[in-house]
Design a protein around this motif. Structure first.
Motif, PDB file in Angstrom:
ATOM      1  N   THR A  63      -0.220   2.524  10.330  1.00 25.62           N
ATOM      2  CA  THR A  63      -0.793   3.873  10.417  1.00 25.62           C
ATOM      3  C   THR A  63      -2.025   3.993   9.526  1.00 25.62           C
ATOM      4  OG1 THR A  63       1.403   4.791  10.852  1.00 25.62           O
ATOM      5  CG2 THR A  63      -0.304   6.335  10.160  1.00 25.62           C
ATOM      6  N   ALA A  64      -1.928   3.477   8.301  1.00 25.44           N
ATOM      7  CA  ALA A  64      -3.067   3.532   7.381  1.00 25.44           C
ATOM      8  C   ALA A  64      -4.233   2.682   7.879  1.00 25.44           C
ATOM      9  CB  ALA A  64      -2.637   3.071   5.991  1.00 25.44           C
ATOM     10  N   GLN A  65      -3.923   1.499   8.385  1.00 23.21           N
ATOM     11  CA  GLN A  65      -4.988   0.621   8.880  1.00 23.21           C
ATOM     12  C   GLN A  65      -5.679   1.200  10.111  1.00 23.21           C
ATOM     13  OE1 GLN A  65      -2.542  -2.995   9.121  1.00 23.21           O
ATOM     14  NE2 GLN A  65      -3.867  -3.944   7.585  1.00 23.21           N
TER      15      GLN A  65
ATOM     16  N   THR B  78     -10.573   2.799   7.483  1.00 27.24           N
ATOM     17  CA  THR B  78     -11.255   3.007   6.219  1.00 27.24           C
ATOM     18  C   THR B  78     -10.600   2.114   5.172  1.00 27.24           C
ATOM     19  OG1 THR B  78     -12.041   4.704   4.671  1.00 27.24           O
ATOM     20  CG2 THR B  78      -9.763   4.896   5.441  1.00 27.24           C
TER      21      THR B  78
ATOM     22  N   ALA C 286      -6.706   4.081  10.461  1.00 22.96           N
ATOM     23  CA  ALA C 286      -7.719   5.057  10.039  1.00 22.96           C
ATOM     24  C   ALA C 286      -9.091   4.412   9.870  1.00 22.96           C
ATOM     25  CB  ALA C 286      -7.293   5.718   8.732  1.00 22.96           C
TER      26      ALA C 286
ATOM     27  N   LEU D  71      -8.498   0.556   2.307  1.00 21.79           N
ATOM     28  CA  LEU D  71      -7.172   0.860   1.777  1.00 21.79           C
ATOM     29  C   LEU D  71      -7.167   0.797   0.254  1.00 21.79           C
ATOM     30  CD1 LEU D  71      -5.019  -1.295   4.215  1.00 21.79           C
ATOM     31  CD2 LEU D  71      -5.494   1.148   4.382  1.00 21.79           C
TER      32      LEU D  71
ATOM     33  N   ILE E  66       0.807  -1.223   0.000  1.00 19.40           N
ATOM     34  CA  ILE E  66       0.000   0.000   0.000  1.00 19.40           C
ATOM     35  C   ILE E  66       0.839   1.272   0.000  1.00 19.40           C
ATOM     36  CG2 ILE E  66      -1.948  -1.137   1.131  1.00 19.40           C
ATOM     37  CD1 ILE E  66      -1.045   0.320   3.737  1.00 19.40           C
ATOM     38  N   SER E  67       2.161   1.142  -0.074  1.00 15.05           N
ATOM     39  CA  SER E  67       3.017   2.331  -0.128  1.00 15.05           C
ATOM     40  C   SER E  67       4.181   2.060  -1.068  1.00 15.05           C
ATOM     41  CB  SER E  67       3.558   2.669   1.270  1.00 15.05           C
ATOM     42  OG  SER E  67       4.492   1.689   1.700  1.00 15.05           O
TER      43      SER E  67
ATOM     44  N   VAL F 118       3.989   2.499   7.917  1.00 20.18           N
ATOM     45  CA  VAL F 118       2.966   3.116   7.074  1.00 20.18           C
ATOM     46  C   VAL F 118       1.710   2.250   7.051  1.00 20.18           C
ATOM     47  CG1 VAL F 118       2.382   3.764   4.709  1.00 20.18           C
ATOM     48  CG2 VAL F 118       4.598   4.394   5.651  1.00 20.18           C
ATOM     49  N   GLN F 119       1.879   0.946   6.938  1.00 19.56           N
ATOM     50  CA  GLN F 119       0.716   0.046   6.883  1.00 19.56           C
ATOM     51  C   GLN F 119      -0.122   0.142   8.156  1.00 19.56           C
ATOM     52  OE1 GLN F 119       1.371  -4.024   5.582  1.00 19.56           O
ATOM     53  NE2 GLN F 119      -0.294  -4.782   6.873  1.00 19.56           N
TER      54      GLN F 119
END
Length: 259
Positions: free
Chosen positions: A208-210, A214, A212, A216, A136-137, A205-206
């Motif tokens: 942190t994104a998870q 919402t 949220a 991906l 995802i990054s 990053v993963q």
């Protein structure tokens, strides 16, 4: 007329030096310990980095068990053989779990000379996710379809786990130890550091994104593979450009690792 930019960066990248002697490898490995401390990738006296020394003996260097990473110097690293015996003199023992993990890979993978194992917060978090490591990054894309997994068996103190570690790693250089942490292995110390640094950043990053909560965005398989090839982790000089800058930084701040 202005010269076009070399988009491959091959002109700028220093070449990996072949056939480093023991003293040079000691200095580089001590630097790697200091860098993991600087970038907060340590776990008190636990986890371990190693490098295999040149020669037919399969000797390798590893950290003295009980020393913090910011204390480690080139001369304090412990030399052991593939059976775990200390070669030469040392006042320090070796972490038994470190011996199990590192001896397994050093014995089986002649193409790799260096191994890092860490217990970072985000690395452990990703290792506990059923979905595993996600592309995802841009950090993560370089590892697309290039990550192995090893299931948790408890603290790595049983010698028979070595066979399963090696089997699960296969021909890869990056492995997530389920419910445990991260492992990278490379042809050089700079390469192995590069792999660990960006593997851990991708895990950060993963998570942190998870967090949220919402959906991906995951690019298509073709885009992920294209990005992986662009950032080719098989490049023979991987990590060299970054390493020279990192060594300059260490030498400015505290060159005691060289002693």
């Amino acid at each position: 007329m202005a010269q076009p930019i070399d988009l491959t960066l091959e002109f700028y990248a220093p070449k990996a030096k072949a056939d480093l002697d023991e003293r040079e490898l000691r200095i580089q490995l001590a630097a790697a310990y200091r860098l993991l401390d600087k970038f907060k990738m340590t776990d008190l006296i636990f986890t371990h980095l190693s490098v295999r020394l040149p020669g037919p003996e399969h000797h390798f260097l590893i950290n003295p068990y009980g020393m913090m990473f910011h204390e480690i110097t080139a001369s304090s690293l412990v030399k052991i053989d593939i059976e775990g015996n200390i070669v030469g003199e040392s006042e320090w023992p070796v972490n038994p779990a470190g011996f199990v993990i590192h001896s397994a890979i050093h014995a089986a993978r002649e193409d790799l000379t260096c191994i890092f194992h860490t217990h970072t917060r985000y690395g452990i978090a990703v290792s506990a996710l059923e979905c595993g490591f996600l592309p995802i990054s841009q950090f993560a894309m370089k590892f697309y379809n290039r990550v192995a997994y090893h299931d948790y068996e408890g603290v790595a103190l049983e010698l028979d786990e070595r066979e399963r570690l090696v089997k699960d790693l296969g021909d890869k250089k990056v492995m997530i130890l389920r419910n445990h942490g991260l492992l990278t292995a490379g042809r050089t110390i700079p390469e192995t550091f590069f792999l660990m640094y960006y593997l851990d950043r991708a895990c950060e990053v993963q998570i942190t994104a998870q967090s949220a909560s919402t959906k991906l965005i995951i690019p298509s398989e073709s885009v992920c593979e294209h990005a992986a090839l662009q950032q080719n982790i098989e490049d023979e000089n991987l990590g060299q450009l970054e390493w020279t800058a990192l060594m300059r930084m260490l030498d400015r701040e505290d060159p005691s690792y060289r002693h």
